[in-house]
Scaffold this motif. Structure first.
Motif, PDB file in Angstrom:
ATOM      1  N   ALA A  27       0.851  -1.211   0.000  1.00 60.99           N
ATOM      2  CA  ALA A  27       0.000   0.000   0.000  1.00 60.99           C
ATOM      3  C   ALA A  27       0.878   1.250   0.000  1.00 60.99           C
ATOM      4  O   ALA A  27       0.616   2.205  -0.735  1.00 60.99           O
ATOM      5  CB  ALA A  27      -0.947  -0.017   1.199  1.00 60.99           C
ATOM      6  N   PHE A  28       1.942   1.240   0.812  1.00 57.65           N
ATOM      7  CA  PHE A  28       2.842   2.402   0.853  1.00 57.65           C
ATOM      8  C   PHE A  28       3.547   2.570  -0.501  1.00 57.65           C
ATOM      9  O   PHE A  28       3.612   3.667  -1.047  1.00 57.65           O
ATOM     10  CB  PHE A  28       3.897   2.245   1.956  1.00 57.65           C
ATOM     11  N   ALA A  31       1.216   3.900  -3.051  1.00 61.44           N
ATOM     12  CA  ALA A  31       0.827   5.290  -2.764  1.00 61.44           C
ATOM     13  C   ALA A  31       1.914   6.242  -3.231  1.00 61.44           C
ATOM     14  O   ALA A  31       1.631   7.261  -3.867  1.00 61.44           O
ATOM     15  CB  ALA A  31       0.580   5.460  -1.273  1.00 61.44           C
ATOM     16  N   TRP A  32       3.163   5.907  -2.933  1.00 61.40           N
ATOM     17  CA  TRP A  32       4.255   6.810  -3.301  1.00 61.40           C
ATOM     18  C   TRP A  32       4.395   6.912  -4.814  1.00 61.40           C
ATOM     19  O   TRP A  32       4.655   7.981  -5.351  1.00 61.40           O
ATOM     20  CB  TRP A  32       5.565   6.359  -2.639  1.00 61.40           C
ATOM     21  N   HIS A  50      -4.371   0.230  -4.900  1.00 65.08           N
ATOM     22  CA  HIS A  50      -4.057   0.760  -3.555  1.00 65.08           C
ATOM     23  C   HIS A  50      -5.286   0.641  -2.649  1.00 65.08           C
ATOM     24  O   HIS A  50      -5.200   0.165  -1.518  1.00 65.08           O
ATOM     25  CB  HIS A  50      -3.619   2.220  -3.701  1.00 65.08           C
ATOM     26  N   LYS A  51      -6.443   1.040  -3.171  1.00 64.61           N
ATOM     27  CA  LYS A  51      -7.659   0.996  -2.355  1.00 64.61           C
ATOM     28  C   LYS A  51      -8.062  -0.453  -2.055  1.00 64.61           C
ATOM     29  O   LYS A  51      -8.506  -0.760  -0.951  1.00 64.61           O
ATOM     30  CB  LYS A  51      -8.805   1.688  -3.089  1.00 64.61           C
ATOM     31  N   GLY A  54      -5.898  -1.770   0.582  1.00 67.87           N
ATOM     32  CA  GLY A  54      -6.319  -1.144   1.837  1.00 67.87           C
ATOM     33  C   GLY A  54      -7.548  -1.831   2.416  1.00 67.87           C
ATOM     34  O   GLY A  54      -7.639  -2.040   3.630  1.00 67.87           O
ATOM     35  N   ALA A  55      -8.487  -2.209   1.522  1.00 71.10           N
ATOM     36  CA  ALA A  55      -9.698  -2.885   2.008  1.00 71.10           C
ATOM     37  C   ALA A  55      -9.340  -4.234   2.642  1.00 71.10           C
ATOM     38  O   ALA A  55      -9.903  -4.619   3.678  1.00 71.10           O
ATOM     39  CB  ALA A  55     -10.675  -3.085   0.853  1.00 71.10           C
ATOM     40  N   TRP A  98      -3.918   1.185  14.256  1.00 66.93           N
ATOM     41  CA  TRP A  98      -3.498   1.852  13.013  1.00 66.93           C
ATOM     42  C   TRP A  98      -3.887   1.013  11.792  1.00 66.93           C
ATOM     43  O   TRP A  98      -4.283   1.550  10.756  1.00 66.93           O
ATOM     44  CB  TRP A  98      -1.989   2.105  13.045  1.00 66.93           C
ATOM     45  N   PRO A 103      -6.516   2.473   6.730  1.00 64.47           N
ATOM     46  CA  PRO A 103      -7.351   2.266   5.546  1.00 64.47           C
ATOM     47  C   PRO A 103      -8.751   2.862   5.688  1.00 64.47           C
ATOM     48  O   PRO A 103      -9.334   3.317   4.702  1.00 64.47           O
ATOM     49  CB  PRO A 103      -7.418   0.740   5.395  1.00 64.47           C
ATOM     50  N   MET A 109     -12.211   9.011   2.922  1.00 61.16           N
ATOM     51  CA  MET A 109     -11.799  10.064   1.980  1.00 61.16           C
ATOM     52  C   MET A 109     -12.424   9.803   0.604  1.00 61.16           C
ATOM     53  O   MET A 109     -12.987  10.715  -0.015  1.00 61.16           O
ATOM     54  CB  MET A 109     -10.262  10.086   1.868  1.00 61.16           C
ATOM     55  N   SER A 110     -12.326   8.546   0.130  1.00 59.02           N
ATOM     56  CA  SER A 110     -12.881   8.225  -1.186  1.00 59.02           C
ATOM     57  C   SER A 110     -14.398   8.420  -1.187  1.00 59.02           C
ATOM     58  O   SER A 110     -14.964   8.902  -2.174  1.00 59.02           O
ATOM     59  CB  SER A 110     -12.548   6.786  -1.578  1.00 59.02           C
ATOM     60  N   VAL A 117     -15.206   2.623  -4.243  1.00 65.94           N
ATOM     61  CA  VAL A 117     -14.100   1.798  -3.738  1.00 65.94           C
ATOM     62  C   VAL A 117     -14.415   0.351  -4.118  1.00 65.94           C
ATOM     63  O   VAL A 117     -15.228  -0.315  -3.500  1.00 65.94           O
ATOM     64  CB  VAL A 117     -13.941   1.921  -2.207  1.00 65.94           C
ATOM     65  N   GLU A 144      -2.852  11.304   5.243  1.00 68.94           N
ATOM     66  CA  GLU A 144      -1.413  11.570   5.132  1.00 68.94           C
ATOM     67  C   GLU A 144      -0.750  11.556   6.516  1.00 68.94           C
ATOM     68  O   GLU A 144       0.341  11.000   6.700  1.00 68.94           O
ATOM     69  CB  GLU A 144      -1.232  12.943   4.477  1.00 68.94           C
ATOM     70  N   ALA A 147      -0.439   8.139   7.787  1.00 69.25           N
ATOM     71  CA  ALA A 147       0.662   7.438   7.103  1.00 69.25           C
ATOM     72  C   ALA A 147       1.985   7.752   7.806  1.00 69.25           C
ATOM     73  O   ALA A 147       2.792   6.853   8.077  1.00 69.25           O
ATOM     74  CB  ALA A 147       0.709   7.846   5.634  1.00 69.25           C
TER      75      ALA A 147
HETATM   76  C1  HEM Z   1      -2.938   0.550   5.328  1.00 70.37           C
HETATM   77  C2  HEM Z   1      -3.509   0.991   4.213  1.00 70.37           C
HETATM   78  C3  HEM Z   1      -3.108   2.244   3.522  1.00 70.37           C
HETATM   79  C4  HEM Z   1      -1.910   2.917   3.519  1.00 70.37           C
HETATM   80  C5  HEM Z   1      -0.617   2.536   4.229  1.00 70.37           C
HETATM   81  C6  HEM Z   1      -2.085   4.079   2.696  1.00 70.37           C
HETATM   82  C7  HEM Z   1      -1.106   5.025   2.471  1.00 70.37           C
HETATM   83  C8  HEM Z   1      -1.235   6.107   1.637  1.00 70.37           C
HETATM   84  C9  HEM Z   1      -0.237   7.111   1.401  1.00 70.37           C
HETATM   85  C10 HEM Z   1       1.160   7.132   2.051  1.00 70.37           C
HETATM   86  C11 HEM Z   1      -0.728   7.993   0.506  1.00 70.37           C
HETATM   87  C12 HEM Z   1      -0.017   9.221  -0.058  1.00 70.37           C
HETATM   88  C13 HEM Z   1      -0.456  10.410   0.738  1.00 70.37           C
HETATM   89  C14 HEM Z   1       0.003  11.681   0.100  1.00 70.37           C
HETATM   90  O1  HEM Z   1       1.215  11.920   0.103  1.00 70.37           O
HETATM   91  O2  HEM Z   1      -0.863  12.407  -0.416  1.00 70.37           O
HETATM   92  C15 HEM Z   1      -2.046   7.553   0.145  1.00 70.37           C
HETATM   93  C16 HEM Z   1      -2.862   8.191  -0.750  1.00 70.37           C
HETATM   94  C17 HEM Z   1      -4.142   7.782  -1.038  1.00 70.37           C
HETATM   95  N1  HEM Z   1      -4.845   6.757  -0.468  1.00 70.37           N
HETATM   96 FE1  HEM Z   1      -4.115   5.446   0.870  1.00 70.37          FE
HETATM   97  N2  HEM Z   1      -3.360   4.104   2.208  1.00 70.37           N
HETATM   98  C18 HEM Z   1      -4.016   3.007   2.679  1.00 70.37           C
HETATM   99  C19 HEM Z   1      -5.323   2.647   2.431  1.00 70.37           C
HETATM  100  C20 HEM Z   1      -6.189   3.330   1.604  1.00 70.37           C
HETATM  101  C21 HEM Z   1      -7.577   2.977   1.344  1.00 70.37           C
HETATM  102  C22 HEM Z   1      -8.308   1.782   1.955  1.00 70.37           C
HETATM  103  C23 HEM Z   1      -8.084   3.902   0.490  1.00 70.37           C
HETATM  104  C24 HEM Z   1      -9.457   4.020  -0.103  1.00 70.37           C
HETATM  105  C25 HEM Z   1     -10.405   3.138  -0.036  1.00 70.37           C
HETATM  106  C26 HEM Z   1      -7.016   4.813   0.176  1.00 70.37           C
HETATM  107  C27 HEM Z   1      -7.120   5.865  -0.691  1.00 70.37           C
HETATM  108  C28 HEM Z   1      -6.110   6.725  -1.013  1.00 70.37           C
HETATM  109  C29 HEM Z   1      -6.228   7.782  -2.004  1.00 70.37           C
HETATM  110  C30 HEM Z   1      -7.459   8.096  -2.852  1.00 70.37           C
HETATM  111  C31 HEM Z   1      -5.004   8.444  -2.007  1.00 70.37           C
HETATM  112  C32 HEM Z   1      -4.580   9.626  -2.914  1.00 70.37           C
HETATM  113  C33 HEM Z   1      -4.807  10.913  -2.196  1.00 70.37           C
HETATM  114  C34 HEM Z   1      -4.369  12.050  -3.102  1.00 70.37           C
HETATM  115  O3  HEM Z   1      -4.342  11.877  -4.310  1.00 70.37           O
HETATM  116  O4  HEM Z   1      -4.056  13.107  -2.535  1.00 70.37           O
HETATM  117  N3  HEM Z   1      -5.876   4.446   0.884  1.00 70.37           N
HETATM  118  N4  HEM Z   1      -2.338   6.420   0.861  1.00 70.37           N
END
Ligand code: HEM
Ligand code: HEM
Length: 225
Positions: A27-28, A31-32, A50-51, A54-55, A98, A103, A109-110, A117, A144, A147
């Motif tokens: 996931a990390f 995301a990066w 990623h999503k 996360g689920a 955490w 997640p 957020m979504s 999702v 963020e 994270a």
């Molecule tokens: C343990 C699980 C997760 C981790 C470690 C994680 C971590 C991250 C990180 C590090 C970012 C980048 C943040 C930034 O610099 O803007 C990110 C962005 C994002 N995450 Fe996750 N996430 C997780 C789960 C989820 C889940 C479950 C969803 C949605 C169902 C999700 C949706 C998003 C979205 C939409 C972004 C993009 C935000 C943007 O574009 O600014 N994440 N996530």
């Protein structure tokens, strides 16, 4: 041994722990990469993965919390100061929370951004809240921040695990490893402390290597993980 015992972690805890580590790292990583990409179908494909990952992590985190409530963790190994025991307990508890909060904040957020999702295209998760731009933005900040908090907790946790392994030379890390990868305590025996002075039995067969080499001979001969 499926469940935990007072001597060590059972197969379920070990497998779920490392599965969570792999999913969180993915996931990390995604995301990066995805947040640095220019808008494209590939970027949104990575968002979807990623999503979805996360689920899976929310489900795993909830299962892990239920399992830990039913199967308390074994007591820490070695002679730790009371503050060290309290710190380990606090970090483990925070990591469990955490695993769900991180997640969940992404899912919220979504939902607030009005984006679906879908879990690997198999099924869609329901929106948790209605669409609202300012809320989506605020939840993005929360995501963020969580994270960063997660990276801090994981850093402390990994440093402690390595300190046990390389400095204290006790069986703390090995009793969390899958048995086939050198884990110890796999047959409900003790997985003890450093070889010199204290016991270092793996599988309950006695006092470790006992050769002063600093190694705790746990040989990976377990059977269940
Ligand atoms: C343990 C699980 C997760 C981790 C470690 C994680 C971590 C991250 C990180 C590090 C970012 C980048 C943040 C930034 O610099 O803007 C990110 C962005 C994002 N995450 Fe996750 N996430 C997780 C789960 C989820 C889940 C479950 C969803 C949605 C169902 C999700 C949706 C998003 C979205 C939409 C972004 C993009 C935000 C943007 O574009 O600014 N994440 N996530
Ligand atoms: C995503 C990253 C990680 C999370 C969320 C996590 C979470 C946890 C949790 C919640 C526990 C307590 C188990 C319980 O109470 O049942 C635990 C134990 C443990 N973890 Fe992790 N962990 C992570 C990464 C790692 C890594 C990378 C290592 C190895 C370097 C590691 C080594 C250990 C060890 C050795 C224990 C057992 C500690 C003891 O017996 O007192 N963990 N972990």
């Amino acid at each position: 041994m499926l469940g935990n015992s007072s001597n060590g972690y059972g197969c379920v805890s070990r497998v779920v722990h490392w599965l969570a580590v792999i999913l969180v790292a993915s996931a990390f990583g995604l995301a990066w990469v995805m947040t640095e990409m220019a808008s494209s179908p590939e970027k949104f494909r990575l968002y979807g993965i990623h999503k979805s990952i996360g689920a899976l992590i929310v489900a795993l985190g909830l299962a892990r919390i239920a399992w830990t409530a039913a199967q308390p963790a074994p007591p820490p190994l070695g002679e730790l100061a009371p503050w060290q025991r309290a710190a380990a307990k606090a970090v483990h508890g925070l990591l469990l929370l955490w695993l769900v909060a991180m997640p969940l904040s992404g899912w919220l957020m979504s939902s607030a951004a009005g984006r679906p999702v879908s879990v690997f295209g198999w099924f869609a998760l329901p929106a948790l809240i209605g669409p609202d731009r300012p809320t989506a933005h605020a939840l993005g900040e929360v995501h963020e921040m969580l994270a960063s908090l997660g990276l801090l907790l994981i850093g402390l946790h990994v440093a402690a695990a390595l300190w046990h392994h390389f400095v204290l030379k006790d069986g703390t890390l090995r009793r969390m490893l899958p048995c086939r990868l050198g884990g110890c305590g796999c047959d409900d025996g003790a997985c003890g402390g450093p070889p010199e002075g204290r016991s270092c039995g793996c599988g309950g067969h006695g006092g470790g290597s006992g050769d002063g080499s600093g190694s705790c001979g746990c040989g990976g001969k377990g059977k269940d993980a």
